[in-house]
Structures are given as C-alpha cells and as structure tokens.
Design an enzyme around this catalytic site. Structure first.
Site: not given
Length: 633
Positions: A78, A182-183, A263, A330, A124
């Site tokens: 990213y 993105n999404e 993802e 994560y 996030e």
C-alpha cells in the site's frame, strides 16, 4: 584534454542493453488459459502484504528476505497518500518514506510487487490514507467525482505514478500490477464517474500495458459498485469463507482470466477494549493449499503487519467509534517485530509443494533485550508547558474550532476558556451534539476533573468559581478508515454547555509535542518545573521523562507501562504510539533497536493523560504482551 567518447559509448551500450531487457519483459493476463503470463509463460503469484510505513527503514531488508525465504515470489504494498503529503503540496519521499528504495530492496531480494497506491487504501491507517487537509472543504464528498476531491487526487497521482512508471515490470522494474482505488464497493458513493476518472489517470501516467485491477469483498453489492470495465476484478476473503462460492462470484464479473484472492486474511486487527484477534494457523495453511491447487494467485494479508507508530492508527465506526491499537501485529506469519512464527513455517510447508523455495535457513528473529526498569520524573502538566508545546500561541475564537480549521491534523489541541459563573455544586459539562472527537480531558485551574469521550461519555460534572480557567485537552485518536464516516473531523465539533450556558471566548492551542520532544525541551533537566526526588502521583495530562542506558546494545525491546492509564510515548525523537493498558488488549509497545542509541542515554518522554502510578516506573521487556484486556493497577 581527455576524450569523453569512450564514456559516451559505454553509456549508450548500457542503455541499449537495458532497453533490450525491458523489451523482452512482459506481464499480462491470459484470458484463454485463465492465468497470468510473465515473459510469455504461465505465472501464479504467491504474495504477502507488507507496509513500509509501519516498519523502520533499517528493517525493510530483513523483513523482505524472510518473506522471500518463505517461498513468496511477490509482495503487496500500500502507498498511504497522507504519509507522503501530510501538508498539501509538500511531498516527502525521504527516509522512512523512501518508497523507491523499498521497491529496489524488494527487487534485489527477488520479489515482484503488486502496488496498491489508492488514493484510498483503508489498511486500518489514519483516514484510510487520505490526507486530513481534504477536510478543509466542509462539504467535500470523498472518494467521488467531487471536483475539489478529484483535483487533489489528480495532483497526487501525477507525482506518485510518475515515480512508479520506471518500476513497472515491462519497464525493467518489479511492479507487475497496480490496484485502482481499494474495496470501493464497500463505500456508499458507488460513483462510476470517479472510477472512470481514476482509470484514465492511471493509464495516462503508467501507459496502456500495465495490468490495472480492483479488489472487493465477497458480496454482490461490493463487486457491483467496486468493479469497472477495463479494470481486472479480484476478490478478497478469509478462512470463514467457502472458496468455491467466493471464486464463483469473481467469475460472474471476470468470466475469464486468473482467479485472484487479493486479501487472504492470515489474521485480523485489534481495537482498544476488544479481545486480541487471531486466526487459526491450520485453517490458514489448509485454505492456502486449496486455493493454490485451483491455480489461483493469492496475496496473504498481512504477512507482516508492523506498528502504527505516532498518530497513524485508524479507527472504525459501526454503531460507535472504535480506535485501532498501536500494534498492527495482525496475528501474521511475521510478528510485529518481524519474527518468524509457527504460522510462517506452516505456510512455507504448503508453498514447498507448489514451487521450489530458496535454499538456506530462515533468517532468525532480531535479538531482544530486557533492559529493565526506568524511573521517570514529572516535567509538568500541559497547562504549564504551553509556551513550549504551542510556541506560536493560541487561536482566538468565540466558538470552538476543529483540528482541521486550525490546520492541526494529528495529536492534541488544548481548548481554554473561563467559567462564566460560580458553580459551587457539581454542574454538568455537556457535549449536546456528541461533538467530542475523540476524547477530552477536563481541568479547572489546573486540577483534573475527568474526561468526555465520543459516543460514550457526553456529560461530566465540574465545580469552580466564575473566571476560573477551564482547560480541555482534546485527543485525536485516529480518523475512521473504513465505511461511510471517513470524513472524520477532530476536536470540538460543536459547543460545550455548562448547565444551560453555552461556553464561548476560546483560546485554542495546537500542540506540537513531537517538535518539543525532538528538541529536548521536555526532559526534566530542561523544565522550569523542578522535579522532586521521586515521582508524585498526579492526575490529568502530565509530561514525564527519564533516560534509558542500553549497556552498549541496540536490540529490540518492548515497553510495558504497568499502572499507567493512557497516553503517548516517545523514545528519543520517535513517537512510539499510544498506550492504554487499562483498556487493552495491547499491554506493551514495540521499541525497535534502530530507535535506540548504544552510546548515549536514550530519552524517554511520556504524556500521561489521566493518572500515573506512584512508583513512576516503566519496564523494558524482551517479549510482547498483546492479548490482555484490562489490567490490575
């Protein structure tokens, strides 16, 4: 005079060779055989997500090598827009923001790159990677064809994508595909004109040969709103999903071409106050193997998460505001500190059955050290340090202004006024429109009274006399990074009432704590407030400082703040992030070795927002604690 002809000939030869090599390189989609083609041969990528913005530059090579030795042939990256253009028009690609250096390290390591430049990334990350200065326009519609938003996006992508073009695989680099937005299907706008504009921009700056793709969640609505003709549609899902159902959904939008899970969730994120998230290793490895058998290309999100240093953590808003913790471990195959885990070894065993993995040992975990206890001294409360923390002085306003209106985008601002009348009995201080963004620490004449908190604590009682100084320190706990509410202004968004009185005539102090720390102004020996021999218990926002001697070593460590309540920590000039052990689940902050000095005392600065322990100690440990919700003090 010496001739320059030989040098010119050599240069031309090198350029010619590079051009020939670039001409022989290609990366494309084979729609007949439902696969990618790399240099004319079928190709399946096995990738992992890694965020350079969450890892110290000194550790980039270590993390990339561990990913390569696991058997990955690609990484997914990213690019957070706000990390590079914090102030509009000022672009920063130096140091820990040197994206091209990171790409070069990946290239040297043998890893291809799937680039996700946004402009929105979620991740996030604070505001999903969008810069807070976009909110200067109060009616701006983010992630849409709003004219002002499109202009800002176009200016940013003109800079970023121009830098990225030489790194495309067909140009001799290692970027094999580039995500657009993105999404987007998860966002309310569903604005195809916006997506068309991005499509045009990406081709304008990157050329016509690059593979552009979208990623969306596993629902029809998300795929419908997030996809666009000319952008290859991929899907994302985790271990709680039926693989066949998910890829059948992708097939409805892309009848031909490679199956791609962009993802595949190896873990999940944590919010303050929630239980520590984890995803079962056996489920991850089993499902990975099943997708690879199908010929799908898979990116594991995350392969290493890293850390939300500074103020970069995001937040979510469903029924209430929930701030993301500092650790972005994560539950990933590489830990927050970059250590190989059992999950990594299980994944490597799966990959071995599909492709040859590099020969040799996995690089070991970085060394850790328990440096022990450090005792801190009180420097002073925020009110007494305003000349240092806000040297430009206050902004005067009849009514409260937001962070964005004052151009203080992150961290803290102090709002000051006076009590308009005597309040000898406890009197409610009220945020009538839920305008606290996100936590406000209230003091009267320097005495801490309590806090107000977004969505949960909109009223508290205060007492005092007419003319008493009312200080309200407001903390931005991270802007919403996903969903409808990403236009997340910070500060006091509306009036505060004292009983029936609307409070007015504010002095608003933007606090630049990072600069004060970096300048050494908040160490106890520089303070005008003489510290006592021992730390005295104190309430409310207070600065504390001390020093750590590392015994000649610069090894990783983990800082535990047992008995401390909530605040922010700096080691030397680096903002490690937020701590909140009483809410949890995170109990320690990761301290990378490169942030420490082996030869000089390391300055530790803490902003404790509520209450410090009487012992005044912090502990540097050799292991993390990320899974304990709440603690005993």
């Amino acid at each position: 005079m010496k001739s320059h002809v030989p040098f010119v000939l050599i240069s031309l030869f090198v350029l010619t060779v590079f051009s020939v090599l670039a001409d022989s390189r290609s990366f494309s989609i084979d729609y007949e055989n439902n696969c990618f083609q790399k240099d004319g041969k079928p190709f399946q990528y096995i990738s992992g997500s890694i965020h350079y913005s969450r890892i110290p530059r000194d550790y980039w090579k270590d993390r990339l090598l561990k990913m390569y030795m696991t058997g990955l042939n690609a990484i997914q990256v990213y690019v957070p827009w706000n990390f590079h253009e914090t102030i509009q028009g000022a672009f920063n690609f130096a140091g820990d923001r040197d994206l091209e250096y990171f790409l070069n390290l990946a290239n040297q390591t043998g890893l291809l790159v799937i680039l996700r430049p946004g402009p929105y990334i979620c991740a996030e990350w604070e505001m999903g990677g969008l810069p807070a200065w976009l909110l200067h326009k109060p009616n701006i519609i983010l992630r849409s064809a709003d004219t002002e938003y499109l202009q800002a996006v176009s200016d940013w992508l003109a800079v970023l994508l121009t830098k990225m073009k030489p790194w495309l695989y067909q140009n001799g680099g290692n970027i094999i595909s580039v995500q657009v937005e993105n999404e987007y299907g998860s966002y309310f706008a569903c604005d195809y004109n916006y997506m068309r504009h991005l499509h045009t921009l990406f081709h304008l700056f990157l050329g016509e040969d690059v593979i552009l793709f979208t990623t969306d969640g596993n629902t029809d609505k998300e795929m419908i709103c997030g996809t666009l003709e000319g952008l290859y549609a991929t899907i994302d899902f985790g271990t709680d999903t039926n693989i066949t159902t998910a890829f059948n959904r992708q097939r409805r939008f892309e009848p031909k071409g490679p199956l791609v899970n962009s993802e595949f969730y190896t873990g999940w994120l944590d919010h303050w106050g929630d239980k520590h998230a984890s995803v079962d290793t056996e489920k991850v490895s089993k499902m990975l193997g099943e997708m690879l058998v199908m010929g799908a290309s898979v990116n594991m999100y995350m392969f290493e998460g890293g850390t939300n240093f500074g103020y970069w953590n995001g937040a979510d808003y469903d029924t209430r505001f929930r701030s993301v913790v500092t650790s972005y471990d994560y539950n990933a195959p590489l830990s927050e500190a970059g250590d190989p885990t059992d999950k990594l070894l299980a994944i490597r065993d799966v990959i071995k059955t599909f492709r040859d993995i590099p020969v040799g040992p996995m690089p070991p975990a970085t060394p850790k050290l328990s440096y022990g206890f450090v005792t801190l001294l009180k420097v002073g409360n925020i009110s007494s340090l305003l000349d240092t923390l806000s040297p430009q002085g206050p902004v005067r306003s009849q009514y409260p202004l937001t962070f964005e209106e004052v151009k203080q985008y992150y961290g803290f601002m102090l709002y000051r006024t006076t009590l308009p009348r005597n309040v000898p009995e406890p009197t409610p201080l009220i945020s009538p429109l839920n305008g606290i963004r996100d936590r406000a620490y209230v003091s009267v004449n320097g005495v801490y009274q309590g806090f107000l908190e977004r969505d949960t604590t909109l009223v508290m009682n205060v007492t005092g006399r007419q003319g008493d100084q009312l200080d309200i320190l407001v903390e931005n706990m991270g802007r919403v990074n996903f969903g409808t509410y990403i236009n997340d202004n910070k500060g006091l968004l509306g009036n505060l009432n004292l009983g029936n009185d609307v409070l007015t005539d504010w002095l608003i102090y933007p606090l630049d704590i990072n600069t004060a720390v970096a300048s050494g102004w908040l160490q106890s020996d520089h303070s005008e407030v003489p510290p006592g021999p021992e730390l005295e218990p104190g309430d409310g926002p207070m600065i504390y400082s001390g020093t750590l001697k590392t015994k000649g070593l610069e090894w990783d460590s983990f800082l535990k703040l047992n008995g401390w309540t909530k605040g922010q920590v700096w080691v030397n000039s680096v903002n490690l992030g937020r701590y909140w052990p009483q809410r949890g689940p995170q109990q320690t902050l990761y301290v990378p070795g490169p942030f420490l000095s082996a030869t000089q005392p390391n300055n530790i600065t803490i902003l404790e927002l509520e209450r410090a322990p009487s012992h005044g100690r912090i502990l540097f440990m050799d292991r993390p604690q990320l899974d304990n919700t709440g603690q005993k003090t």
